[in-house]
Enzyme design. Structure first.
Site, PDB file in Angstrom:
ATOM      1  N   SER A  96       0.787  -1.245   0.000  1.00 46.12           N
ATOM      2  CA  SER A  96       0.000   0.000   0.000  1.00 46.12           C
ATOM      3  C   SER A  96       0.812   1.285   0.000  1.00 46.12           C
ATOM      4  CB  SER A  96      -0.931  -0.002   1.216  1.00 46.12           C
ATOM      5  OG  SER A  96      -0.168   0.140   2.415  1.00 46.12           O
ATOM      6  N   THR A  99      -8.533   2.467  -4.218  1.00 45.82           N
ATOM      7  CA  THR A  99      -8.039   3.777  -3.817  1.00 45.82           C
ATOM      8  C   THR A  99      -8.414   4.853  -4.832  1.00 45.82           C
ATOM      9  OG1 THR A  99      -5.979   5.017  -3.553  1.00 45.82           O
ATOM     10  CG2 THR A  99      -5.845   3.070  -4.913  1.00 45.82           C
ATOM     11  N   ASP A 100      -8.400   6.108  -4.381  1.00 47.97           N
ATOM     12  CA  ASP A 100      -8.630   7.215  -5.315  1.00 47.97           C
ATOM     13  C   ASP A 100      -7.411   7.461  -6.214  1.00 47.97           C
ATOM     14  OD1 ASP A 100      -6.904   8.325  -3.415  1.00 47.97           O
ATOM     15  OD2 ASP A 100      -8.173  10.043  -2.931  1.00 47.97           O
ATOM     16  N   GLU A 101      -6.251   6.874  -5.844  1.00 49.34           N
ATOM     17  CA  GLU A 101      -5.028   7.156  -6.619  1.00 49.34           C
ATOM     18  C   GLU A 101      -5.106   6.616  -8.034  1.00 49.34           C
ATOM     19  OE1 GLU A 101      -1.263   6.744  -4.784  1.00 49.34           O
ATOM     20  OE2 GLU A 101      -2.009   7.374  -2.829  1.00 49.34           O
ATOM     21  N   TYR A 158       2.457   1.836  -7.458  1.00 46.57           N
ATOM     22  CA  TYR A 158       1.368   1.425  -6.557  1.00 46.57           C
ATOM     23  C   TYR A 158       0.009   1.633  -7.217  1.00 46.57           C
ATOM     24  CZ  TYR A 158      -2.263   2.016  -3.014  1.00 46.57           C
ATOM     25  OH  TYR A 158      -3.449   1.952  -2.310  1.00 46.57           O
ATOM     26  N   ALA A 186      -0.775   2.133 -10.282  1.00 46.69           N
ATOM     27  CA  ALA A 186      -0.953   1.325 -11.499  1.00 46.69           C
ATOM     28  C   ALA A 186      -1.340  -0.107 -11.129  1.00 46.69           C
ATOM     29  CB  ALA A 186       0.327   1.336 -12.332  1.00 46.69           C
ATOM     30  N   LYS A 212      -2.908  -1.033  -8.386  1.00 47.71           N
ATOM     31  CA  LYS A 212      -4.289  -1.028  -7.880  1.00 47.71           C
ATOM     32  C   LYS A 212      -5.272  -0.873  -9.050  1.00 47.71           C
ATOM     33  CE  LYS A 212      -5.683  -1.159  -4.184  1.00 47.71           C
ATOM     34  NZ  LYS A 212      -6.028  -2.295  -3.277  1.00 47.71           N
ATOM     35  N   ARG A 226      -4.403  16.160  -0.288  1.00 52.63           N
ATOM     36  CA  ARG A 226      -5.038  14.848  -0.119  1.00 52.63           C
ATOM     37  C   ARG A 226      -6.383  15.088   0.563  1.00 52.63           C
ATOM     38  NH1 ARG A 226      -1.574  14.121  -3.176  1.00 52.63           N
ATOM     39  NH2 ARG A 226       0.023  12.500  -3.283  1.00 52.63           N
ATOM     40  N   HIS A 271       5.184  12.733  -8.063  1.00 47.08           N
ATOM     41  CA  HIS A 271       4.253  13.020  -6.960  1.00 47.08           C
ATOM     42  C   HIS A 271       2.932  13.605  -7.472  1.00 47.08           C
ATOM     43  CE1 HIS A 271       4.234  14.671  -2.546  1.00 47.08           C
ATOM     44  NE2 HIS A 271       3.185  13.925  -2.822  1.00 47.08           N
TER      45      HIS A 271
HETATM   46  P1  NAD Z   1      -1.479  -1.907   4.930  1.00 45.34           P
HETATM   47  O1  NAD Z   1      -0.223  -1.894   4.117  1.00 45.34           O
HETATM   48  O2  NAD Z   1      -1.497  -1.283   6.268  1.00 45.34           O
HETATM   49  O3  NAD Z   1      -1.957  -3.423   5.142  1.00 45.34           O
HETATM   50  C1  NAD Z   1      -1.945  -4.369   4.112  1.00 45.34           C
HETATM   51  C2  NAD Z   1      -2.155  -5.746   4.749  1.00 45.34           C
HETATM   52  O4  NAD Z   1      -2.173  -6.711   3.693  1.00 45.34           O
HETATM   53  C3  NAD Z   1      -1.046  -6.152   5.713  1.00 45.34           C
HETATM   54  O5  NAD Z   1      -1.599  -6.709   6.885  1.00 45.34           O
HETATM   55  C4  NAD Z   1      -0.260  -7.187   4.932  1.00 45.34           C
HETATM   56  O6  NAD Z   1       0.362  -8.159   5.753  1.00 45.34           O
HETATM   57  C5  NAD Z   1      -1.334  -7.797   4.059  1.00 45.34           C
HETATM   58  N1  NAD Z   1      -0.812  -8.395   2.822  1.00 45.34           N
HETATM   59  C6  NAD Z   1       0.093  -7.855   1.978  1.00 45.34           C
HETATM   60  N2  NAD Z   1       0.339  -8.708   0.963  1.00 45.34           N
HETATM   61  C7  NAD Z   1      -0.445  -9.800   1.167  1.00 45.34           C
HETATM   62  C8  NAD Z   1      -0.653 -11.003   0.476  1.00 45.34           C
HETATM   63  N3  NAD Z   1       0.001 -11.275  -0.669  1.00 45.34           N
HETATM   64  N4  NAD Z   1      -1.547 -11.896   0.966  1.00 45.34           N
HETATM   65  C9  NAD Z   1      -2.205 -11.645   2.135  1.00 45.34           C
HETATM   66  N5  NAD Z   1      -2.024 -10.521   2.839  1.00 45.34           N
HETATM   67  C10 NAD Z   1      -1.169  -9.601   2.366  1.00 45.34           C
HETATM   68  O7  NAD Z   1      -2.584  -1.301   3.985  1.00 45.34           O
HETATM   69  P2  NAD Z   1      -3.860  -0.407   4.364  1.00 45.34           P
HETATM   70  O8  NAD Z   1      -3.446   1.005   4.412  1.00 45.34           O
HETATM   71  O9  NAD Z   1      -4.551  -1.026   5.493  1.00 45.34           O
HETATM   72  O10 NAD Z   1      -4.716  -0.591   3.033  1.00 45.34           O
HETATM   73  C11 NAD Z   1      -5.643  -1.680   2.896  1.00 45.34           C
HETATM   74  C12 NAD Z   1      -6.266  -1.600   1.521  1.00 45.34           C
HETATM   75  O11 NAD Z   1      -6.936  -0.358   1.367  1.00 45.34           O
HETATM   76  C13 NAD Z   1      -5.268  -1.692   0.384  1.00 45.34           C
HETATM   77  O12 NAD Z   1      -5.834  -2.443  -0.642  1.00 45.34           O
HETATM   78  C14 NAD Z   1      -5.071  -0.250  -0.060  1.00 45.34           C
HETATM   79  O13 NAD Z   1      -4.741  -0.176  -1.414  1.00 45.34           O
HETATM   80  C15 NAD Z   1      -6.456   0.314   0.202  1.00 45.34           C
HETATM   81  N6  NAD Z   1      -6.517   1.759   0.507  1.00 45.34           N
HETATM   82  C16 NAD Z   1      -5.723   2.292   1.480  1.00 45.34           C
HETATM   83  C17 NAD Z   1      -5.859   3.648   1.791  1.00 45.34           C
HETATM   84  C18 NAD Z   1      -5.027   4.297   2.877  1.00 45.34           C
HETATM   85  O14 NAD Z   1      -5.083   5.522   3.026  1.00 45.34           O
HETATM   86  N7  NAD Z   1      -4.247   3.550   3.657  1.00 45.34           N
HETATM   87  C19 NAD Z   1      -6.790   4.428   1.112  1.00 45.34           C
HETATM   88  C20 NAD Z   1      -7.575   3.837   0.118  1.00 45.34           C
HETATM   89  C21 NAD Z   1      -7.441   2.497  -0.160  1.00 45.34           C
HETATM   90  O1  DAU Z   2      -5.196   8.275  -1.617  1.00 47.61           O
HETATM   91  C1  DAU Z   2      -5.263   7.002  -1.029  1.00 47.61           C
HETATM   92  C2  DAU Z   2      -3.873   6.486  -0.778  1.00 47.61           C
HETATM   93  O2  DAU Z   2      -3.366   7.223   0.329  1.00 47.61           O
HETATM   94  C3  DAU Z   2      -3.800   4.994  -0.510  1.00 47.61           C
HETATM   95  O3  DAU Z   2      -4.219   4.307  -1.662  1.00 47.61           O
HETATM   96  C4  DAU Z   2      -2.381   4.573  -0.132  1.00 47.61           C
HETATM   97  O4  DAU Z   2      -2.357   3.204   0.215  1.00 47.61           O
HETATM   98  C5  DAU Z   2      -1.948   5.402   1.054  1.00 47.61           C
HETATM   99  O5  DAU Z   2      -0.608   5.086   1.398  1.00 47.61           O
HETATM  100  C6  DAU Z   2      -2.064   6.883   0.733  1.00 47.61           C
HETATM  101  O6  DAU Z   2      -1.104   7.283  -0.282  1.00 47.61           O
HETATM  102  P1  DAU Z   2      -0.305   8.672  -0.186  1.00 47.61           P
HETATM  103  O7  DAU Z   2       0.906   8.570  -1.016  1.00 47.61           O
HETATM  104  O8  DAU Z   2      -1.215   9.828  -0.412  1.00 47.61           O
HETATM  105  O9  DAU Z   2       0.047   8.626   1.404  1.00 47.61           O
HETATM  106  P2  DAU Z   2       1.343   9.009   2.222  1.00 47.61           P
HETATM  107  O10 DAU Z   2       0.952   9.014   3.656  1.00 47.61           O
HETATM  108  O11 DAU Z   2       2.529   8.188   1.824  1.00 47.61           O
HETATM  109  O12 DAU Z   2       1.612  10.500   1.770  1.00 47.61           O
HETATM  110  C7  DAU Z   2       0.627  11.502   1.953  1.00 47.61           C
HETATM  111  C8  DAU Z   2       1.188  12.778   1.375  1.00 47.61           C
HETATM  112  O13 DAU Z   2       2.272  13.223   2.210  1.00 47.61           O
HETATM  113  C9  DAU Z   2       1.777  12.634  -0.008  1.00 47.61           C
HETATM  114  O14 DAU Z   2       1.505  13.809  -0.760  1.00 47.61           O
HETATM  115  C10 DAU Z   2       3.265  12.486   0.224  1.00 47.61           C
HETATM  116  C11 DAU Z   2       3.495  13.324   1.471  1.00 47.61           C
HETATM  117  N1  DAU Z   2       4.581  12.870   2.355  1.00 47.61           N
HETATM  118  C12 DAU Z   2       4.611  11.565   2.737  1.00 47.61           C
HETATM  119  C13 DAU Z   2       5.613  11.097   3.569  1.00 47.61           C
HETATM  120  C14 DAU Z   2       5.659   9.644   3.973  1.00 47.61           C
HETATM  121  C15 DAU Z   2       5.520  13.772   2.826  1.00 47.61           C
HETATM  122  O15 DAU Z   2       5.476  14.982   2.504  1.00 47.61           O
HETATM  123  N2  DAU Z   2       6.521  13.321   3.648  1.00 47.61           N
HETATM  124  C16 DAU Z   2       6.610  12.012   4.020  1.00 47.61           C
HETATM  125  O16 DAU Z   2       7.570  11.653   4.746  1.00 47.61           O
END
Ligand code: NAD
Ligand code: DAU
Length: 353
Positions: A84, A133-135, A159, A161, A163, A223, A293
């Protein structure tokens, strides 16, 4: 009745599992590979709880998934499992292709085989909910309308791509084979159990440790932030009421530039855990930008509100305060996830910035 949840030891997945048992006694079989991002301590509250069956394994392991489907006969699969983190996908895209693309493919094939053999009632009730995800929609210009469900897919990172590819597979398995799928495309989540490689938890743990707060580029990337509990309620709503084959955008109506997020975290820490050395904002440090970015994400979440009646319960002010307080109250959890692997990642990602 049973749900098969994948990735339920990660950030959103573990929140979903905990939240589910606050509402329901329906069993969850939780399949998670326990990568660096998976953490069974997130689920400590469920130790000894028969409603939760944890299985360590890979969504790409077809034999294992087939066995779990045959044994537990779930009425739905909710697929959170993924790699992720965008920055990790830039350093090493291979795992993202393996889990997000090939893993989703294997899971869809297992689901298709299982669903195809169900008797009529169970077959029509079955759902495959894919958490995306919205990405996948790419980057918005300032002032451009927020992403709707019909926005073209324009993923820009390995990432996003991967998703996007998984979303296309899910769509195709519905159109070609009739698999009853639902897809959610959510904006940036924040809240408890968020791994401190992502912006908000990284800023909290770095600030408390007196370390620099690395803001990429000019910090004006936008974001749309959603409290994780609201994402969980959106997924429950889509699972219960979503129309098969549809996609639903999920967002918090909280567009904010990164620098504002970082300043808000500092202000809350100044209030809740003041530092003798002055405001935590003194630690803000602008560093080299993330390659490729995306400048802005914004979600138009009117469809899920209009059709399914879902709206987020938290404002950003309430959600971020709860989040900062959670990190202050869970120093053990934070220490536990800052393993050697975590420190290696931080060194790799920030050393050359
Ligand atoms: P995360 O990275 O915290 O957790 C991912 C989990 O998946 C982990 O527990 C990991 O062990 C497990 N995993 C990874 N590869 C695996 C595999 N091959 N088989 C089984 N388990 C596996 O991610 P998250 O932030 O909790 O995101 C969860 C989902 O939501 C993802 O699909 C991500 O794309 C989506 N998403 C995340 C965000 C966000 O802001 N974090 C936003 C929108 C969508
Ligand atoms: O939009 C949904 C997505 O949000 C999910 O699909 C992803 O799994 C999740 O990781 C998240 O992606 P982002 O890239 O937006 O999240 P991140 O927390 O890594 O970064 C948020 C913003 O902050 C981004 O513009 C990059 C910036 N950033 C991030 C880090 C880690 C910084 O400026 N400094 C940093 O050290």
């Amino acid at each position: 009745m049973t749900l098969l949840v994948t990735g339920g030891a990660g950030f959103i997945g573990s929140n979903f599992v905990l939240d589910w048992f606050g509402q329901s006694d329906e069993q969850i079989v939780n399949l998670d590979a326990l990568t660096y991002a998976g953490n069974l301590h997130n689920l400590d509250a469920l130790r000894g709880d028969a409603r939760h069956v944890f299985v360590q394994g890979d969504i790409g392991d077809r034999a294992l998934v087939d066995r779990l489907l045959a044994e537990y006969r779930p009425r739905a699969i909710v697929n959170f499992a993924a790699e992720s983190h965008v920055d990790r996908s830039i350093h090493g895209p291979g795992e993202f292709m393996r889990t997000n693309v090939l893993g989703t493919f294997a899971l869809l094939e297992a689901a298709r085989g299982y669903w195809g053999a169900l008797e009529a009632n169970a077959k029509s009730a079955f759902r495959f909910l894919h958490v995306s995800t919205d990405e996948v929609y790419g980057s918005l210009a300032p002032g451009a309308p927020a992403f709707t469900e019909t926005h073209p897919y324009e993923p820009n990172s390995p990432y996003s791509a991967s998703k996007a590819a998984s979303d296309h597979l899910v769509r195709a398995w519905h159109h070609t084979y009739g698999l009853p799928v639902l897809t959610t495309n959510c904006s940036n989540n924040y809240g408890p159990y968020h791994f401190p490689e992502k912006l908000i938890p990284l800023m909290i743990v770095n600030a408390l440790a007196g370390k620099p707060l690395p803001v990429y580029g000019d910090g004006m990337q936008v974001r749309d932030w959603l409290y994780v509990g609201d994402h969980c309620s959106a997924i429950r709503t889509v699972l219960a009421k979503g129309k098969v084959g549809e996609t639903y955008n999920v967002g918090g109506w909280n567009e904010k530039p990164n620098i504002e997020i970082v300043r808000t975290v500092c202000t809350l820490l100044d209030e809740l855990r003041p530092s003798a050395e002055g405001s935590y904002a003194r630690l803000i440090s602008y560093v080299k930008d993330r390659p490729g970015h995306d400048r802005r994400y914004a979600i138009d979440a009117r469809k899920i509100e209009r059709e399914l009646g879902w709206r987020p319960a938290e404002t950003f002010d309430t959600g971020i305060r709860k989040t900062v307080q959670w990190y202050l109250d869970h120093a053990d959890w934070v220490a536990g996830v800052q393993s050697g692997g975590y420190r290696d990642w931080v060194a790799r990602n920030y050393a050359a910035r």
